[in-house]
Design a protein around this motif. Structure first.
Motif, short mmCIF file in Angstrom:
data_model
loop_
_atom_site.label_atom_id
_atom_site.label_comp_id
_atom_site.label_asym_id
_atom_site.label_seq_id
_atom_site.Cartn_x
_atom_site.Cartn_y
_atom_site.Cartn_z
N ALA A 54 0.89 -1.35 -0.12
CA ALA A 54 0.00 -0.01 -0.13
C ALA A 54 0.61 1.30 -0.09
CB ALA A 54 -1.02 -0.04 1.14
N ALA A 55 2.08 1.32 0.62
CA ALA A 55 2.80 2.46 0.79
C ALA A 55 3.37 2.78 -0.51
CB ALA A 55 4.12 2.40 1.71
N VAL A 56 3.89 1.69 -1.14
CA VAL A 56 4.43 1.82 -2.45
C VAL A 56 3.44 2.29 -3.64
CG1 VAL A 56 5.60 0.62 -4.57
CG2 VAL A 56 6.38 0.09 -2.32
N MET A 57 2.26 1.60 -3.46
CA MET A 57 1.29 2.19 -4.37
C MET A 57 0.91 3.49 -4.23
SD MET A 57 0.60 -0.32 -6.17
CE MET A 57 -0.97 0.11 -7.16
N ALA A 58 1.03 4.14 -2.78
CA ALA A 58 0.52 5.51 -2.43
C ALA A 58 1.55 6.23 -3.07
CB ALA A 58 0.41 5.60 -0.96
N ILE A 59 2.85 6.00 -3.02
CA ILE A 59 4.09 6.74 -3.47
C ILE A 59 3.80 6.97 -5.08
CG2 ILE A 59 6.47 6.89 -3.85
CD1 ILE A 59 6.76 5.41 -1.25
N CYS A 60 3.67 5.88 -5.79
CA CYS A 60 3.41 5.84 -7.11
C CYS A 60 2.23 6.79 -7.67
CB CYS A 60 3.53 4.48 -7.84
SG CYS A 60 5.19 3.47 -7.50
N HIS A 61 1.17 6.63 -6.77
CA HIS A 61 0.23 7.22 -7.12
C HIS A 61 0.45 8.91 -7.09
CE1 HIS A 61 -4.19 8.47 -7.41
NE2 HIS A 61 -3.91 8.96 -6.21
N ARG A 62 1.05 9.20 -5.92
CA ARG A 62 1.32 10.51 -5.74
C ARG A 62 2.26 11.22 -6.78
NH1 ARG A 62 2.69 9.78 -0.98
NH2 ARG A 62 4.85 9.84 -0.98
N HIS A 63 3.06 10.41 -7.49
CA HIS A 63 4.07 10.88 -8.41
C HIS A 63 3.58 10.70 -9.75
CE1 HIS A 63 6.99 12.38 -5.40
NE2 HIS A 63 6.76 11.57 -4.68
N GLY A 64 2.45 9.99 -9.88
CA GLY A 64 2.17 9.52 -11.28
C GLY A 64 3.12 8.51 -12.11
N ILE A 65 3.43 7.57 -11.24
CA ILE A 65 4.46 6.45 -11.81
C ILE A 65 3.61 5.14 -12.01
CG2 ILE A 65 6.40 5.12 -11.16
CD1 ILE A 65 6.98 7.99 -11.75
N ALA A 66 3.57 4.62 -13.08
CA ALA A 66 3.08 3.56 -13.57
C ALA A 66 3.60 2.29 -12.71
CB ALA A 66 3.34 3.28 -14.69
N VAL A 67 2.71 1.25 -12.35
CA VAL A 67 3.20 -0.24 -11.58
C VAL A 67 3.03 -1.10 -12.20
CG1 VAL A 67 2.57 -1.35 -9.58
CG2 VAL A 67 2.65 1.15 -9.61
N PHE A 68 3.95 -2.10 -12.31
CA PHE A 68 3.83 -3.51 -13.29
C PHE A 68 3.91 -4.52 -11.75
CE2 PHE A 68 5.03 -0.72 -16.51
CZ PHE A 68 4.22 -1.15 -17.73
N PRO A 69 2.92 -4.82 -11.36
CA PRO A 69 2.97 -6.13 -10.45
C PRO A 69 3.49 -7.42 -11.07
CG PRO A 69 0.68 -5.08 -10.65
CD PRO A 69 1.29 -4.98 -11.81
N GLN A 70 4.23 -8.03 -10.19
CA GLN A 70 4.91 -9.34 -10.75
C GLN A 70 4.94 -10.52 -9.92
OE1 GLN A 70 9.44 -10.07 -11.99
NE2 GLN A 70 8.36 -8.84 -13.41
N GLY A 71 4.49 -11.57 -10.20
CA GLY A 71 4.47 -12.73 -9.24
C GLY A 71 5.73 -13.56 -9.79
N GLY A 72 5.53 -14.65 -10.29
CA GLY A 72 6.60 -15.81 -10.50
C GLY A 72 7.39 -15.32 -11.94
N ASN A 73 6.52 -14.68 -12.70
CA ASN A 73 7.01 -14.06 -14.19
C ASN A 73 7.08 -15.21 -15.10
OD1 ASN A 73 7.87 -12.17 -16.10
ND2 ASN A 73 10.03 -12.02 -15.48
N THR A 74 6.11 -15.83 -14.84
CA THR A 74 6.01 -17.17 -15.67
C THR A 74 4.80 -16.81 -16.77
OG1 THR A 74 4.28 -18.19 -14.35
CG2 THR A 74 6.64 -18.92 -14.19
N SER A 75 4.48 -15.46 -16.91
CA SER A 75 3.45 -15.31 -18.05
C SER A 75 3.54 -15.74 -19.54
CB SER A 75 3.11 -13.69 -18.01
OG SER A 75 2.41 -13.35 -19.30
N THR A 76 3.03 -16.28 -20.06
CA THR A 76 3.32 -16.64 -21.83
C THR A 76 2.82 -15.51 -22.50
OG1 THR A 76 1.06 -17.48 -21.95
CG2 THR A 76 2.97 -19.09 -21.29
N CYS A 77 2.25 -14.48 -21.90
CA CYS A 77 1.76 -13.32 -22.99
C CYS A 77 2.09 -11.91 -22.47
CB CYS A 77 0.21 -13.33 -22.69
SG CYS A 77 -0.75 -14.86 -22.80
#
Length: 473
Positions: A54-77
């Motif tokens: 939540a803290a990271v998201m709030a910081i990025c929201h305040r500064h207009g920074i995009a966020v790319f959530p990542q889990g195991g990075n096994t996406s095929t797409c």
């Protein structure tokens, strides 16, 4: 201090510098599993709790920074790597890997989003319960990513997709607020079921931080059968009798082309599965029953009739757990084999079950006519109509193609047009990511896109959550 550096400094102050990667330390987080795409990022943030997310998201929201959530990075797409713009933060959830509760009486398990799927399976097994989601990447993929992509896997026939296994969740919204819907209720008819907005949204609406999952009774002894046959037109002549005879005892029903088996065996020659290399098709079936002798008798009756009618060539019943594991290793090694074998265009289509033979015959002739240098290799969850139709090019052939992107798009169009003509879909379980956004515009009805854009604009009006993924804007 400029804004970008200030963002990194604020995140370091909240998480601690050791959990914020920059520069060369971001390697492994900014490219996809296949090595097809790379991006850039200000930093990789590795939070250890929901409050830190939540803290990271709030910081990025305040500064207009995009966020790319990542889990195991096994996406095929290409759904889990940042874009090339560089003004973004990768939010890697691997540190949030605790299993918070396991309740065999309630039939539920609560875990943080960074838990490895195999660890969740094991935690359920430890209390004599089953979490049935199973897929090739289960040793490295994370449950948050599984939920975010509504993963399918090999047990959908009996247990459904991930969507059917989720009871509740906790989500951090784009502005840093936390929605706590972490309940284990089976019934809760109090308005919109919000969790379904985030299941399959691929991180475009918020960050899933915890999930409550359904557990099931452990399975009885498993009978694993490998059926070989040559004519895909004969498929339903024995799959339908199998389904009528065994019903929900069938856990998995996996179709594998002979070409796919040969590719896997080329890369992994130590696979100990007896098969005739000239065989056209294989069907792998798992049947769970407390009375395996009864299963054997019924199998002999059902498949014996098909063999007498010359619809199937041979039947291999796994004699022990080691042989069963070898057969399933063949199936689960497909993705890794493709990565090493050559350039493959994997199609994650779904069609009505009755159309499977016609789709394979039609696609085979059209792909061969348009791309004679390509090789078709197929695996599919035949019980639910989901086929992974892979068009493979050996690397020397692929490297000689002058316009590879044009060729890739042309292959996609041939296969997806056929699926659409059969009232099917171009994405059954892998999702959209960045790879198939154009197909959303082509094949998705405009009214559906309009509704999806409305939901996106409500929760993420600035388009900061996994931008460029899922939804054509």
């Amino acid at each position: 201090m400029d804004v970008d550096n200030q963002v990194v400094a604020e995140i370091e102050a909240r998480l601690g510098a050791k959990f914020v990667r920059t520069g060369a330390d971001t390697e492994g987080f900014i490219e996809d599993f296949w090595g097809r795409a790379w991006g850039r990022t200000l930093c990789v943030a590795q939070p250890g709790s929901t409050d830190e997310v939540a803290a990271v998201m709030a910081i990025c929201h305040r500064h207009g920074i995009a966020v790319f959530p990542q889990g195991g990075n096994t996406s095929t797409c290409l759904g889990a790597v940042p874009d090339v713009g560089g003004r973004s933060v990768v939010l890697a959830l691997g540190r949030m890997n605790r299993i918070l509760s396991v309740d065999p009486v309630d039939g539920s398990l609560v875990a943080e989003a960074g838990c490895i799927l195999a660890d969740i399976q094991q935690a359920a097994s430890d209390v004599d319960r089953l979490f049935p989601l199973s897929l090739g990447a289960e040793g490295s993929c994370q449950i948050g990513g599984n939920v975010s992509t509504n993963a399918g896997g090999t047990s959908v026939l009996r247990y459904g997709n991930t969507r059917d296994l989720v009871l509740g969740m906790e989500v951090v919204l784009p502005d840093g607020r936390i929605w706590n819907g972490l309940r284990t209720l089976r019934k809760n008819n109090t308005g919109y079921d919000l969790k379904h907005l985030f299941i399959g949204a691929e991180g475009t609406l918020g960050v899933i931080t915890k999930v409550a999952l359904k557990l099931f009774p452990s399975l009885g002894p498993m009978t694993t059968v490998l059926i070989s046959f040559d004519d895909i037109a004969d498929l339903t002549s024995f799959t339908e009798p199998l389904r009528r005879s065994f019903d929900t005892a069938i856990i998995a029903m996996e179709l594998i082309s002979g070409s796919e088996v040969r590719i896997v065996n080329t890369i992994f020659p130590d696979l100990n599965v007896p098969y005739d290399p000239e065989t056209g098709w294989f069907l792998l079936v798992d049947i769970a029953s407390d009375a395996p002798a009864g299963v054997s008798d019924l199998l002999q009756e059902v498949l014996g009739a098909a063999m007498e009618a010359e619809k199937i060539l041979d039947v291999l019943v796994a004699a022990n757990e080691a042989q069963r594991a070898s057969i399933w290793r063949l199936r689960h090694s497909v993705t890794e084999a493709h990565k090493k074998y050559g350039m493959g265009m994997s199609h994650d289509i779904a069609i009505p079950i009755v159309e499977i033979p016609r789709f394979i015959q039609t696609a085979g002739s059209k792909v061969a006519a348009a791309f004679p240098e390509a090789e078709m290799a197929l695996v599919g969850h035949v019980g639910d109509g989901n086929l992974h139709y892979n068009v493979m090019f050996e690397m020397s052939v692929w490297n000689a193609i002058p316009d590879q992107m044009k060729t890739r798009k042309a292959v996609y169009k041939v296969v997806y047009d056929i699926a659409a003509s059969m009232n099917g879909t171009f994405s059954a379980e892998h999702g959209i990511g960045a790879l198939h956004v154009a197909e959303m515009k082509t094949y998705k009805p405009p009214i559906e896109l309009e509704i999806m854009r409305g939901i996106k604009s409500l929760l993420d009006p600035d388009n900061r959550m996994n931008p460029g993924r899922v939804l054509p804007l």
